[in-house]
Design a protein around this motif. Structure first.
Motif, PDB file in Angstrom:
ATOM      1  N   VAL A 124      38.055  39.864  46.666  1.00  0.00           N
ATOM      2  CA  VAL A 124      38.946  40.525  45.653  1.00  0.00           C
ATOM      3  C   VAL A 124      39.940  39.646  45.149  1.00  0.00           C
ATOM      4  CG1 VAL A 124      40.658  42.399  45.424  1.00  0.00           C
ATOM      5  CG2 VAL A 124      38.383  42.751  46.644  1.00  0.00           C
ATOM      6  N   VAL A 125      40.602  39.093  46.068  1.00  0.00           N
ATOM      7  CA  VAL A 125      41.685  37.873  45.670  1.00  0.00           C
ATOM      8  C   VAL A 125      41.208  37.032  44.844  1.00  0.00           C
ATOM      9  CG1 VAL A 125      43.218  36.264  46.716  1.00  0.00           C
ATOM     10  CG2 VAL A 125      43.164  38.547  47.683  1.00  0.00           C
ATOM     11  N   ALA A 126      40.044  36.438  45.033  1.00  0.00           N
ATOM     12  CA  ALA A 126      39.200  35.277  44.149  1.00  0.00           C
ATOM     13  C   ALA A 126      39.138  35.935  42.836  1.00  0.00           C
ATOM     14  CB  ALA A 126      38.069  34.796  44.773  1.00  0.00           C
ATOM     15  N   TRP A 127      38.516  36.967  42.597  1.00  0.00           N
ATOM     16  CA  TRP A 127      38.225  37.564  41.291  1.00  0.00           C
ATOM     17  C   TRP A 127      39.535  38.074  40.706  1.00  0.00           C
ATOM     18  CZ3 TRP A 127      33.989  36.158  38.987  1.00  0.00           C
ATOM     19  CH2 TRP A 127      33.025  36.184  39.707  1.00  0.00           C
ATOM     20  N   GLY A 128      40.555  38.322  41.433  1.00  0.00           N
ATOM     21  CA  GLY A 128      41.834  38.712  40.613  1.00  0.00           C
ATOM     22  C   GLY A 128      42.142  37.259  40.083  1.00  0.00           C
ATOM     23  N   ALA A 129      42.336  36.366  41.031  1.00  0.00           N
ATOM     24  CA  ALA A 129      42.855  35.033  40.284  1.00  0.00           C
ATOM     25  C   ALA A 129      42.002  34.444  39.185  1.00  0.00           C
ATOM     26  CB  ALA A 129      42.848  34.114  41.733  1.00  0.00           C
ATOM     27  N   PHE A 130      40.549  34.673  39.168  1.00  0.00           N
ATOM     28  CA  PHE A 130      39.933  34.404  38.105  1.00  0.00           C
ATOM     29  C   PHE A 130      40.427  35.087  36.740  1.00  0.00           C
ATOM     30  CE2 PHE A 130      35.984  35.680  35.470  1.00  0.00           C
ATOM     31  CZ  PHE A 130      35.987  34.463  35.068  1.00  0.00           C
TER      32      PHE A 130
END
Length: 69
Positions: free
Chosen positions: A9-15
């Motif tokens: 979730v954090v990685a896709w949010g950063a993306f």
């Protein structure tokens, strides 16, 4: 597995966050490059986490009985 899901979730949010910043915010050339690199890193980590979750979940779930396949 919860840690992997949170990282996903954090990685896709950063993306999405850094990708939109790189595309739509008026920044200097170096800042756009940094935002694009962070978006790319978020994409790679998000894909890796997603595949890791799929590999852990898929063997335990069956979509249809074997007789129907």
């Amino acid at each position: 597995m919860k840690l992997l899901a949170i990282a996903n979730v954090v990685a896709w949010g950063a993306f999405w966050t850094f990708g939109l910043i790189a595309l739509f915010v008026e920044l200097a050339r170096e800042e756009v490059l940094i935002a694009a690199l962070l978006a790319g890193l978020g994409f790679l980590v998000g894909v890796a986490c997603h595949l890791g979750l799929c590999n852990r979940i898929a063997p335990t779930q069956r979509i249809a009985p074997k007789a129907e396949v």
